[in-house]
Motif scaffolding. Structure first.
Motif, PDB file in Angstrom:
ATOM      1  N   GLY A 174       0.809  -1.218   0.000  1.00 52.41           N
ATOM      2  CA  GLY A 174       0.000   0.000   0.000  1.00 52.41           C
ATOM      3  C   GLY A 174       0.836   1.259   0.000  1.00 52.41           C
ATOM      4  O   GLY A 174       0.555   2.221  -0.728  1.00 52.41           O
ATOM      5  N   VAL A 175       1.913   1.282   0.815  1.00 51.91           N
ATOM      6  CA  VAL A 175       2.794   2.463   0.864  1.00 51.91           C
ATOM      7  C   VAL A 175       3.473   2.680  -0.479  1.00 51.91           C
ATOM      8  O   VAL A 175       3.574   3.818  -0.989  1.00 51.91           O
ATOM      9  CB  VAL A 175       3.818   2.294   1.993  1.00 51.91           C
ATOM     10  N   LEU A 176       3.972   1.587  -1.062  1.00 54.89           N
ATOM     11  CA  LEU A 176       4.625   1.722  -2.368  1.00 54.89           C
ATOM     12  C   LEU A 176       3.663   2.234  -3.434  1.00 54.89           C
ATOM     13  O   LEU A 176       4.031   3.067  -4.281  1.00 54.89           O
ATOM     14  CB  LEU A 176       5.225   0.370  -2.793  1.00 54.89           C
ATOM     15  N   LEU A 177       2.432   1.748  -3.408  1.00 54.08           N
ATOM     16  CA  LEU A 177       1.451   2.202  -4.391  1.00 54.08           C
ATOM     17  C   LEU A 177       1.114   3.685  -4.189  1.00 54.08           C
ATOM     18  O   LEU A 177       0.975   4.438  -5.164  1.00 54.08           O
ATOM     19  CB  LEU A 177       0.186   1.341  -4.293  1.00 54.08           C
ATOM     20  N   ILE A 178       0.975   4.078  -2.908  1.00 50.44           N
ATOM     21  CA  ILE A 178       0.675   5.493  -2.645  1.00 50.44           C
ATOM     22  C   ILE A 178       1.847   6.375  -3.075  1.00 50.44           C
ATOM     23  O   ILE A 178       1.669   7.442  -3.676  1.00 50.44           O
ATOM     24  CB  ILE A 178       0.344   5.689  -1.153  1.00 50.44           C
ATOM     25  N   ARG A 179       3.085   5.941  -2.771  1.00 47.10           N
ATOM     26  CA  ARG A 179       4.258   6.727  -3.192  1.00 47.10           C
ATOM     27  C   ARG A 179       4.320   6.824  -4.715  1.00 47.10           C
ATOM     28  O   ARG A 179       4.595   7.887  -5.275  1.00 47.10           O
ATOM     29  CB  ARG A 179       5.526   6.084  -2.646  1.00 47.10           C
ATOM     30  N   LYS A 180       4.025   5.717  -5.372  1.00 52.21           N
ATOM     31  CA  LYS A 180       4.041   5.747  -6.832  1.00 52.21           C
ATOM     32  C   LYS A 180       2.959   6.676  -7.356  1.00 52.21           C
ATOM     33  O   LYS A 180       3.173   7.428  -8.345  1.00 52.21           O
ATOM     34  CB  LYS A 180       3.847   4.327  -7.364  1.00 52.21           C
ATOM     35  N   VAL A 198       6.207  13.984  -0.169  1.00 49.87           N
ATOM     36  CA  VAL A 198       5.893  12.578  -0.477  1.00 49.87           C
ATOM     37  C   VAL A 198       6.527  11.653   0.549  1.00 49.87           C
ATOM     38  O   VAL A 198       5.900  10.720   1.069  1.00 49.87           O
ATOM     39  CB  VAL A 198       6.370  12.228  -1.894  1.00 49.87           C
ATOM     40  N   GLU A 199       7.809  11.938   0.866  1.00 47.31           N
ATOM     41  CA  GLU A 199       8.495  11.096   1.848  1.00 47.31           C
ATOM     42  C   GLU A 199       7.881  11.251   3.233  1.00 47.31           C
ATOM     43  O   GLU A 199       7.770  10.283   3.983  1.00 47.31           O
ATOM     44  CB  GLU A 199       9.975  11.448   1.864  1.00 47.31           C
ATOM     45  N   GLN A 200       7.504  12.480   3.585  1.00 45.14           N
ATOM     46  CA  GLN A 200       6.853  12.676   4.884  1.00 45.14           C
ATOM     47  C   GLN A 200       5.518  11.931   4.941  1.00 45.14           C
ATOM     48  O   GLN A 200       5.167  11.328   5.969  1.00 45.14           O
ATOM     49  CB  GLN A 200       6.648  14.171   5.137  1.00 45.14           C
ATOM     50  N   THR A 201       4.782  12.008   3.827  1.00 46.12           N
ATOM     51  CA  THR A 201       3.490  11.301   3.788  1.00 46.12           C
ATOM     52  C   THR A 201       3.683   9.794   3.930  1.00 46.12           C
ATOM     53  O   THR A 201       2.979   9.126   4.706  1.00 46.12           O
ATOM     54  CB  THR A 201       2.761  11.616   2.474  1.00 46.12           C
ATOM     55  N   THR A 202       4.649   9.241   3.200  1.00 45.87           N
ATOM     56  CA  THR A 202       4.876   7.790   3.286  1.00 45.87           C
ATOM     57  C   THR A 202       5.417   7.388   4.655  1.00 45.87           C
ATOM     58  O   THR A 202       5.046   6.337   5.192  1.00 45.87           O
ATOM     59  CB  THR A 202       5.854   7.349   2.179  1.00 45.87           C
ATOM     60  N   ASP A 203       6.308   8.237   5.210  1.00 43.50           N
ATOM     61  CA  ASP A 203       6.819   7.917   6.555  1.00 43.50           C
ATOM     62  C   ASP A 203       5.692   7.928   7.580  1.00 43.50           C
ATOM     63  O   ASP A 203       5.616   7.047   8.466  1.00 43.50           O
ATOM     64  CB  ASP A 203       7.900   8.918   6.957  1.00 43.50           C
ATOM     65  N   GLN A 204       4.819   8.955   7.497  1.00 45.11           N
ATOM     66  CA  GLN A 204       3.691   9.020   8.420  1.00 45.11           C
ATOM     67  C   GLN A 204       2.770   7.816   8.244  1.00 45.11           C
ATOM     68  O   GLN A 204       2.264   7.240   9.215  1.00 45.11           O
ATOM     69  CB  GLN A 204       2.913  10.326   8.191  1.00 45.11           C
ATOM     70  N   MET A 216       3.694   4.897   7.163  1.00 42.02           N
ATOM     71  CA  MET A 216       4.371   3.730   7.719  1.00 42.02           C
ATOM     72  C   MET A 216       4.209   3.659   9.233  1.00 42.02           C
ATOM     73  O   MET A 216       3.994   2.579   9.794  1.00 42.02           O
ATOM     74  CB  MET A 216       5.859   3.784   7.359  1.00 42.02           C
ATOM     75  N   LEU A 217       4.300   4.824   9.894  1.00 41.25           N
ATOM     76  CA  LEU A 217       4.088   4.828  11.346  1.00 41.25           C
ATOM     77  C   LEU A 217       2.670   4.422  11.703  1.00 41.25           C
ATOM     78  O   LEU A 217       2.435   3.655  12.642  1.00 41.25           O
ATOM     79  CB  LEU A 217       4.398   6.221  11.897  1.00 41.25           C
ATOM     80  N   ILE A 218       1.708   4.957  10.953  1.00 45.36           N
ATOM     81  CA  ILE A 218       0.307   4.585  11.202  1.00 45.36           C
ATOM     82  C   ILE A 218       0.109   3.096  10.967  1.00 45.36           C
ATOM     83  O   ILE A 218      -0.545   2.394  11.760  1.00 45.36           O
ATOM     84  CB  ILE A 218      -0.629   5.420  10.316  1.00 45.36           C
ATOM     85  N   ASP A 219       0.691   2.583   9.860  1.00 41.93           N
ATOM     86  CA  ASP A 219       0.547   1.151   9.563  1.00 41.93           C
ATOM     87  C   ASP A 219       1.187   0.298  10.650  1.00 41.93           C
ATOM     88  O   ASP A 219       0.664  -0.765  11.006  1.00 41.93           O
ATOM     89  CB  ASP A 219       1.202   0.840   8.215  1.00 41.93           C
ATOM     90  N   ALA A 220       2.341   0.744  11.178  1.00 42.82           N
ATOM     91  CA  ALA A 220       2.998  -0.023  12.235  1.00 42.82           C
ATOM     92  C   ALA A 220       2.123  -0.082  13.492  1.00 42.82           C
ATOM     93  O   ALA A 220       1.978  -1.138  14.123  1.00 42.82           O
ATOM     94  CB  ALA A 220       4.362   0.583  12.555  1.00 42.82           C
ATOM     95  N   GLY A 221       1.528   1.066  13.851  1.00 39.60           N
ATOM     96  CA  GLY A 221       0.647   1.073  15.021  1.00 39.60           C
ATOM     97  C   GLY A 221      -0.574   0.200  14.813  1.00 39.60           C
ATOM     98  O   GLY A 221      -0.975  -0.577  15.697  1.00 39.60           O
TER      99      GLY A 221
END
Length: 471
Positions: free
Chosen positions: A32-38, A147-153, A155-160
């Motif tokens: 999902g993160v990769l698709l959103i970044r793309k 974009v990187e901030q969005t994906t990092d955020q 990723m944190l949400i997904d981890a939680g």
């Protein structure tokens, strides 16, 4: 920590479910993160292409941005202009610093966006475009910081969310597995009861639609069979002990009598003459009685070995007639009759079977002797012979007092006698006659039953497979 093979099934199932779920969630989140970044990069690429169109389509000499025109671009945008000789036109270009691509970062094919990195490590998405036919080139870029901030955020949400979902899945899996394994726990309790000697326990709530339910049904069926076999063995052992005790008593009685008369003779209590003759007669009678008992026991033992019978065509009517003649010779005062199965029949039906002649004669002899021994002298005994469907039937009926209801189920047991008041010493039967009858009839594939005679009395009915005259 214990080895994996020593873990409980519940722990293994919960761990496997948690691991598989975690892997699935991680793969799904990464995808999902990769698709959103793309997707976000594609949006930036579309914006870069849209901005580049006016530069690529400008007429020769018609596009001349004034110095400082693009200095008002945002911090996440850049535009560099390069002369025909490849040198940077600083007057028309965005100012350069460590957070922006270096001025010589131009490269790649025109019209294809690509990614470059800055000295500070930030990534930019840039596009090189040729300015009309002037030989000049321009580099347009968008920062990928957002974009990187969005994906990092994300990723944190997904981890939680992943940790929360795995925790809930762990508790849910433990609950479901505990419910699913409840029948196995109940089986464990039943098995513990069985080891303690209780065979009456059963697994409750078995559902044939589930694997544990079917296992519980199979276990219950096995327990029922085991319990039945144990009960049968216990009953058999009890009957064997009773049989040995009765046989010992039966043999002890004539032996005691023989010993008593022999001691009387040895002490001179039976001088030659009538008294000695009586002593020898009593010894001979008791010896003969004991010999009959031993012979009956041996006959039953041989029948228990399921020896092959000498089968041939036997007419039950002939055997019945011979037995009645013998009974009249032994007891002329008793009334023993021969008749058909029904009093309405004037003739006898041929009742032919395949059997052992000696064994079947003993069946009829024992039944007639049993009727004569256990009925008053005025009682009439009737031997009936005939066909009942595909069975040849021989029935010995009497109009005596009959067999008491409490004794009827046990009359075919070995050494069992309904008349407990009759003394063995006074010539009572050994209790083996009817047992021999039942064993011989069973060897011939038939059955023997005790029924009540209409009007009073007892009827012993023997049914054997009949054979036609053409066989």
């Amino acid at each position: 920590m214990r080895s994996w093979r020593f873990w409980t099934l519940k722990s293994r199932l919960v761990l496997v479910v948690a691991v598989l779920s975690g892997i699935a969630l991680v793969v799904a989140n990464v995808a999902g993160v990769l698709l959103i970044r793309k997707y976000l990069e594609n949006r930036i690429d579309d914006q870069l292409i849209a901005i580049s169109r006016p530069l690529a389509d400008a007429p020769q000499g018609g596009f001349g941005p004034r110095p400082g025109r693009f200095r008002g671009l945002g911090p996440d945008q850049i535009m560099y202009f390069y002369n025909a000789d490849g040198t940077l036109d600083a007057a028309r270009s965005s100012p350069a610093d460590d957070t922006r691509p270096v001025t010589d970062a131009i490269g790649g094919g025109a019209g294809l966006p690509y990614t470059v990195s800055t000295v500070a490590g930030a990534d930019w998405r840039v596009l090189t475009v040729d300015i009309a036919d002037t030989g000049e080139r321009a580099l347009i870029g968008y920062s990928l910081v957002e974009v990187e901030q969005t994906t990092d955020q994300l990723m944190l949400i997904d981890a939680g969310v992943l940790l929360l979902v795995l925790t809930l899945l762990g508790f849910g899996a433990a609950f479901v597995v505990r419910i699913g394994l409840r029948p196995l726990t109940e089986m464990e309790a039943v098995a513990a009861d069985i080891s303690g000697g209780n065979l009456s326990g059963r697994v409750p709530g078995t559902d044939p639609h589930t694997e544990p339910g079917r296992l519980g049904l199979a276990l219950n069926a096995m327990l029922t069979r085991i319990e039945g076999e144990v009960d049968a063995r216990t009953a058999s052992e009890q009957r064997l002990r009773q049989f040995v005790a009765d046989a010992s008593h039966e043999l002890r009685t004539p032996l005691t009598s023989i010993r008593g008369w022999a001691e009387l003779y040895r002490r001179g209590g039976s001088p030659p003459g009538p008294q000695l003759d009586e002593t020898m007669g009593r010894i001979e009678a008791e010896s003969a009685r004991m010999a009959v008992l031993v012979e009956d026991l041996l006959r039953l033992a041989r029948m228990d070995q399921h020896r092959t019978l000498d089968l041939r065509r036997i007419d039950l009517l002939e055997i019945a007639a011979d037995t009645i003649r013998d009974a009249h010779a032994r007891m002329p005062g008793r009334q023993v009759l021969l008749a058909g199965l029904s009093d309405e029949e004037d003739t006898f039906e041929p009742a032919t079977v395949l059997g052992d002649d000696h064994g079947l004669r003993q069946v009829v002899t024992n039944l007639v002797a049993n009727a004569l021994s256990h009925t008053p002298p005025e009682t009439t005994v009737t031997v009936r012979v005939g066909l009942d469907g595909d069975e040849a039937v021989l029935a010995v009926c009497d109009d005596g007092p009959g067999v008491p209801t409490e004794h009827a189920p046990r009359v075919f047991e070995r050494l069992y006698r309904a008349d407990s008041s009759r003394s063995r010493a006074k010539g009572g039967g050994s209790g083996l006659g009817l047992a021999i009858v039942a064993a011989i009839v069973a060897q011939h594939g038939g059955r023997v039953e005790l029924r009540d005679t209409p009007g009073g009395g007892a009827t012993f009915r023997v049914a054997l497979p009949a054979v036609s005259d053409s066989v």
